[in-house]
Scaffold this motif. Structure first.
Motif, PDB file in Angstrom:
ATOM      1  N   GLU A  94     -68.488   2.751  57.882  1.00 48.96           N
ATOM      2  CA  GLU A  94     -68.596   1.483  57.177  1.00 48.96           C
ATOM      3  C   GLU A  94     -67.623   1.508  56.008  1.00 48.96           C
ATOM      4  OE1 GLU A  94     -72.538   0.864  55.764  1.00 48.96           O
ATOM      5  OE2 GLU A  94     -72.343   2.236  54.069  1.00 48.96           O
ATOM      6  N   GLY A  95     -67.311   0.330  55.492  1.00 52.73           N
ATOM      7  CA  GLY A  95     -66.384   0.239  54.367  1.00 52.73           C
ATOM      8  C   GLY A  95     -65.001   0.729  54.733  1.00 52.73           C
ATOM      9  N   GLU A  96     -64.410   1.562  53.877  1.00 49.77           N
ATOM     10  CA  GLU A  96     -63.043   2.042  54.083  1.00 49.77           C
ATOM     11  C   GLU A  96     -62.964   3.272  54.968  1.00 49.77           C
ATOM     12  OE1 GLU A  96     -61.415   2.660  50.238  1.00 49.77           O
ATOM     13  OE2 GLU A  96     -61.376   0.531  49.716  1.00 49.77           O
ATOM     14  N   GLY A  97     -64.081   3.675  55.516  1.00 49.30           N
ATOM     15  CA  GLY A  97     -64.067   4.839  56.395  1.00 49.30           C
ATOM     16  C   GLY A  97     -65.119   5.859  56.056  1.00 49.30           C
ATOM     17  N   ARG A  98     -66.169   5.444  55.365  1.00 49.81           N
ATOM     18  CA  ARG A  98     -67.238   6.374  55.027  1.00 49.81           C
ATOM     19  C   ARG A  98     -68.128   6.588  56.253  1.00 49.81           C
ATOM     20  NH1 ARG A  98     -72.378   6.003  52.756  1.00 49.81           N
ATOM     21  NH2 ARG A  98     -72.201   3.728  52.573  1.00 49.81           N
ATOM     22  N   VAL A  99     -68.422   7.842  56.550  1.00 46.48           N
ATOM     23  CA  VAL A  99     -69.240   8.188  57.718  1.00 46.48           C
ATOM     24  C   VAL A  99     -70.710   7.992  57.370  1.00 46.48           C
ATOM     25  CG1 VAL A  99     -69.818   9.961  59.403  1.00 46.48           C
ATOM     26  CG2 VAL A  99     -67.522   9.896  58.413  1.00 46.48           C
TER      27      VAL A  99
END
Length: 235
Positions: free
Chosen positions: A50-55
Motif C-alpha cells: 500500500e502507499g509508496e510500497g510499504r509491505v
C-alpha cells in the motif's frame, strides 16, 4: 604462489542475493488477478503493498486454497473450531482480505544466516525484503540463500587460512594446512594444543560456503613419535 593481497571476507547480506524485480499486488487486487499473477510469474506468494510500497501482508497459495477446498461443501463444526483464520478466507475476494498480516519480512542488511533462521522459524519459502523505511526492495528465497555454497573451493580455502589458521596456529603450529573439496574443509598437519581443534571447527563452519569440517592432524610426541589427537569430522 598466489601473492594477491588477501582482503578479509565480508559476510554476504540479503541485498547481495535477493531478486530485485518483485511482483506484488495491492490490497484491492481481486482473487482471480492474484491467481493469474502467480501463474504468470511462477511464484507461490505475493507481497501486498500500500502507499509508496510499504509491505502490509503476503498472500500465498495456502491463503487461496480454502476457497477451492470448500467450494462444494460447508466445513464441519470441528473444522470451524480448528481453522477459523483459514475459513474466514473462504468468502474473501481481494488481497487485503486474503493476505497473512503482518507480513514476515527481512531487512536488506540482514545476514543470510538471519534470513535462513526467519524462514525456518516461520516456515516460509520466500521473504519480502524491506529497506530501513519498510518499503519493498526485493524478495529472497531459499534458493537465493544457498548461493553461498557455489563459492569456489580455493576461495573458501584462502579464507579459512586467513581467518582460522593464521590466528589460531601461529609460529611453530603453522604446519597446519587446509584442504577444501566440494565445500568440505579438512585440516591436516601437526598441532600441539588439541584444545584448539573444536575452536577451529567452529570458526571454519562460520565461513560462508563451508559444508562440513574434518581433521587429519597429529601431535608431536616424544623422540619423534606422533600421536593423532583427532581424525575425521568433528561432531
Amino acid at each position: 604462489m598466489d601473492r594477491t593481497p588477501h582482503t578479509p571476507h565480508t559476510p554476504h547480506i540479503v541485498s547481495d542475493v535477493m531478486t530485485q524485480t518483485v511482483v506484488s499486488v495491492g490490497r484491492d487486487a481481486p482473487f482471480k488477478q492474484i491467481v493469474m499473477t502467480m501463474e504468470q510469474w511462477k511464484v507461490s506468494a505475493l507481497p501486498v503493498l500500500e502507499g509508496e510500497g510499504r509491505v502490509v501482508g503476503v498472500v500465498s497459495e495456502a491463503d487461496l486454497l480454502p476457497k477451492e477446498e470448500f467450494r462444494d461443501g460447508d466445513p464441519s463444526r470441528m473444522e470451524q473450531l480448528r481453522r477459523p483464520e483459514e475459513l474466514a478466507r473462504v468468502g474473501a475476494v481481494a488481497a487485503g482480505e486474503l493476505m497473512t498480516a503482518p507480513a514476515v519480512c527481512v531487512h536488506a542488511g540482514a545476514t543470510l544466516a538471519e534470513a535462513a533462521r526467519i524462514m525456518a522459524r516461520r516456515r516460509v519459502k520466500r521473504l519480502p525484503v524491506t529497506d530501513a523505511g519498510g518499503l519493498l526492495v526485493g524478495v529472497v528465497s531459499r534458493g537465493d540463500l544457498l548461493k553461498v555454497f557455489l563459492r569456489p573451493d580455493e576461495e573458501i580455502a584462502r579464507e579459512v587460512r586467513h581467518e582460522v589458521v593464521e590466528p589460531l596456529f601461529p609460529g611453530a603450529d603453522r604446519s597446519v594446512e587446509v584442504r577444501v573439496a566440494d565445500g568440505v574443509v579438512t585440516f591436516t598437519g601437526e598441532i600441539r594444543d588439541t584444545a584448539l581443534v573444536p575452536v577451529a571447527a567452529r570458526m571454519a563452519r562460520s565461513v560462508e560456503g563451508v559444508v562440513d569440517v574434518g581433521f587429519d592432524l597429529s601431535r608431536p610426541g616424544v623422540a619423534g613419535r606422533h600421536e593423532p589427537p583427532v581424525a575425521g569430522p568433528l561432531p
